[in-house]
Design a protein around this motif. Sequence first.
Motif, PDB file in Angstrom:
ATOM      1  N   SER A  31       0.836  -1.202   0.000  1.00  0.00           N
ATOM      2  CA  SER A  31       0.000   0.000   0.000  1.00  0.00           C
ATOM      3  C   SER A  31       0.867   1.246   0.000  1.00  0.00           C
ATOM      4  O   SER A  31       1.875   1.313   0.701  1.00  0.00           O
ATOM      5  N   MET A  32       0.452   2.221  -0.763  1.00  0.00           N
ATOM      6  CA  MET A  32       1.152   3.501  -0.813  1.00  0.00           C
ATOM      7  C   MET A  32       0.302   4.507  -0.040  1.00  0.00           C
ATOM      8  O   MET A  32      -0.895   4.608  -0.274  1.00  0.00           O
ATOM      9  N   VAL A  33       0.908   5.240   0.886  1.00  0.00           N
ATOM     10  CA  VAL A  33       0.146   6.133   1.747  1.00  0.00           C
ATOM     11  C   VAL A  33       0.248   7.585   1.297  1.00  0.00           C
ATOM     12  O   VAL A  33      -0.745   8.298   1.251  1.00  0.00           O
ATOM     13  N   ALA A  34       1.436   8.037   0.947  1.00  0.00           N
ATOM     14  CA  ALA A  34       1.626   9.433   0.571  1.00  0.00           C
ATOM     15  C   ALA A  34       2.608   9.540  -0.578  1.00  0.00           C
ATOM     16  O   ALA A  34       3.599   8.809  -0.634  1.00  0.00           O
ATOM     17  N   ALA A  35       2.318  10.455  -1.484  1.00  0.00           N
ATOM     18  CA  ALA A  35       3.217  10.691  -2.606  1.00  0.00           C
ATOM     19  C   ALA A  35       4.495  11.358  -2.104  1.00  0.00           C
ATOM     20  O   ALA A  35       4.486  12.118  -1.127  1.00  0.00           O
ATOM     21  N   GLU A  36       5.597  11.071  -2.779  1.00  0.00           N
ATOM     22  CA  GLU A  36       6.873  11.676  -2.401  1.00  0.00           C
ATOM     23  C   GLU A  36       6.950  13.125  -2.859  1.00  0.00           C
ATOM     24  O   GLU A  36       7.558  13.960  -2.204  1.00  0.00           O
ATOM     25  N   ALA A  37       6.320  13.430  -3.990  1.00  0.00           N
ATOM     26  CA  ALA A  37       6.320  14.793  -4.522  1.00  0.00           C
ATOM     27  C   ALA A  37       5.088  14.978  -5.383  1.00  0.00           C
ATOM     28  O   ALA A  37       4.472  14.019  -5.843  1.00  0.00           O
ATOM     29  N   SER A  38       4.734  16.236  -5.601  1.00  0.00           N
ATOM     30  CA  SER A  38       3.623  16.550  -6.500  1.00  0.00           C
ATOM     31  C   SER A  38       3.983  17.793  -7.293  1.00  0.00           C
ATOM     32  O   SER A  38       4.820  18.590  -6.882  1.00  0.00           O
ATOM     33  N   ALA A  39       3.349  17.932  -8.463  1.00  0.00           N
ATOM     34  CA  ALA A  39       3.617  19.094  -9.310  1.00  0.00           C
ATOM     35  C   ALA A  39       2.353  19.468 -10.062  1.00  0.00           C
ATOM     36  O   ALA A  39       1.649  18.598 -10.580  1.00  0.00           O
ATOM     37  N   TYR A  40       2.065  20.771 -10.100  1.00  0.00           N
ATOM     38  CA  TYR A  40       0.963  21.266 -10.912  1.00  0.00           C
ATOM     39  C   TYR A  40       1.458  21.366 -12.347  1.00  0.00           C
ATOM     40  O   TYR A  40       2.408  22.082 -12.635  1.00  0.00           O
ATOM     41  N   LEU A  41       0.810  20.639 -13.251  1.00  0.00           N
ATOM     42  CA  LEU A  41       1.196  20.701 -14.658  1.00  0.00           C
ATOM     43  C   LEU A  41       0.451  21.818 -15.366  1.00  0.00           C
ATOM     44  O   LEU A  41       0.994  22.459 -16.272  1.00  0.00           O
ATOM     45  N   ASN A  42      -0.787  22.049 -14.992  1.00  0.00           N
ATOM     46  CA  ASN A  42      -1.580  23.192 -15.446  1.00  0.00           C
ATOM     47  C   ASN A  42      -2.726  23.367 -14.460  1.00  0.00           C
ATOM     48  O   ASN A  42      -2.752  22.717 -13.422  1.00  0.00           O
ATOM     49  N   ASP A  43      -3.690  24.233 -14.785  1.00  0.00           N
ATOM     50  CA  ASP A  43      -4.780  24.522 -13.841  1.00  0.00           C
ATOM     51  C   ASP A  43      -5.649  23.312 -13.529  1.00  0.00           C
ATOM     52  O   ASP A  43      -6.357  23.301 -12.527  1.00  0.00           O
ATOM     53  N   HIS A  44      -5.621  22.293 -14.378  1.00  0.00           N
ATOM     54  CA  HIS A  44      -6.525  21.169 -14.197  1.00  0.00           C
ATOM     55  C   HIS A  44      -5.816  19.826 -14.065  1.00  0.00           C
ATOM     56  O   HIS A  44      -6.455  18.787 -14.083  1.00  0.00           O
ATOM     57  N   LEU A  45      -4.493  19.812 -13.943  1.00  0.00           N
ATOM     58  CA  LEU A  45      -3.766  18.545 -13.913  1.00  0.00           C
ATOM     59  C   LEU A  45      -2.622  18.584 -12.899  1.00  0.00           C
ATOM     60  O   LEU A  45      -1.810  19.513 -12.902  1.00  0.00           O
ATOM     61  N   ILE A  46      -2.589  17.577 -12.019  1.00  0.00           N
ATOM     62  CA  ILE A  46      -1.525  17.447 -11.016  1.00  0.00           C
ATOM     63  C   ILE A  46      -0.880  16.080 -11.193  1.00  0.00           C
ATOM     64  O   ILE A  46      -1.567  15.082 -11.388  1.00  0.00           O
ATOM     65  N   SER A  47       0.449  16.032 -11.130  1.00  0.00           N
ATOM     66  CA  SER A  47       1.140  14.738 -11.176  1.00  0.00           C
ATOM     67  C   SER A  47       1.744  14.454  -9.806  1.00  0.00           C
ATOM     68  O   SER A  47       2.130  15.368  -9.079  1.00  0.00           O
ATOM     69  N   TYR A  48       1.795  13.173  -9.455  1.00  0.00           N
ATOM     70  CA  TYR A  48       2.336  12.735  -8.174  1.00  0.00           C
ATOM     71  C   TYR A  48       3.433  11.708  -8.408  1.00  0.00           C
ATOM     72  O   TYR A  48       3.266  10.805  -9.230  1.00  0.00           O
ATOM     73  N   LEU A  49       4.542  11.833  -7.690  1.00  0.00           N
ATOM     74  CA  LEU A  49       5.621  10.855  -7.724  1.00  0.00           C
ATOM     75  C   LEU A  49       5.477   9.947  -6.520  1.00  0.00           C
ATOM     76  O   LEU A  49       5.437  10.406  -5.378  1.00  0.00           O
ATOM     77  N   TRP A  50       5.367   8.644  -6.787  1.00  0.00           N
ATOM     78  CA  TRP A  50       5.230   7.641  -5.737  1.00  0.00           C
ATOM     79  C   TRP A  50       6.481   6.776  -5.716  1.00  0.00           C
ATOM     80  O   TRP A  50       6.983   6.382  -6.763  1.00  0.00           O
ATOM     81  N   THR A  51       7.000   6.489  -4.518  1.00  0.00           N
ATOM     82  CA  THR A  51       8.122   5.578  -4.344  1.00  0.00           C
ATOM     83  C   THR A  51       7.756   4.580  -3.258  1.00  0.00           C
ATOM     84  O   THR A  51       7.392   4.966  -2.144  1.00  0.00           O
ATOM     85  N   CYS A  52       7.849   3.303  -3.586  1.00  0.00           N
ATOM     86  CA  CYS A  52       7.482   2.250  -2.647  1.00  0.00           C
ATOM     87  C   CYS A  52       8.536   2.128  -1.548  1.00  0.00           C
ATOM     88  O   CYS A  52       9.725   2.008  -1.833  1.00  0.00           O
TER      89      CYS A  52
END
Length: 71
Positions: A31-52
């Motif tokens: 199970s993954m609990v929290a993303a390591e990082a996040s980034a706003y790509l534009n007003d409607h899109l967010i990306s999350y970096l997950w590391t196990c």
Amino acid sequence: MPALAAIKSTVASRPDPRGCDLPTCPVCADSMVAAEASAYLNDHLISYLWTCDTCGYGFVTKHSVKRFVCN
């Protein structure tokens, strides 16, 4: 002396709405609990970096965000 253990279901009757969207590691299924990082790509899109934490595998997810309109 015999040991007794209760067996509980792993299926929640009413899962937490935030918890149901959390990913699991595609390599080890932890199970993954929290993303390591996040980034706003534009007003409607967010990306999350997950590391196990278990196996070290990393991946990125992208989520669209709905805009709230206040009247």
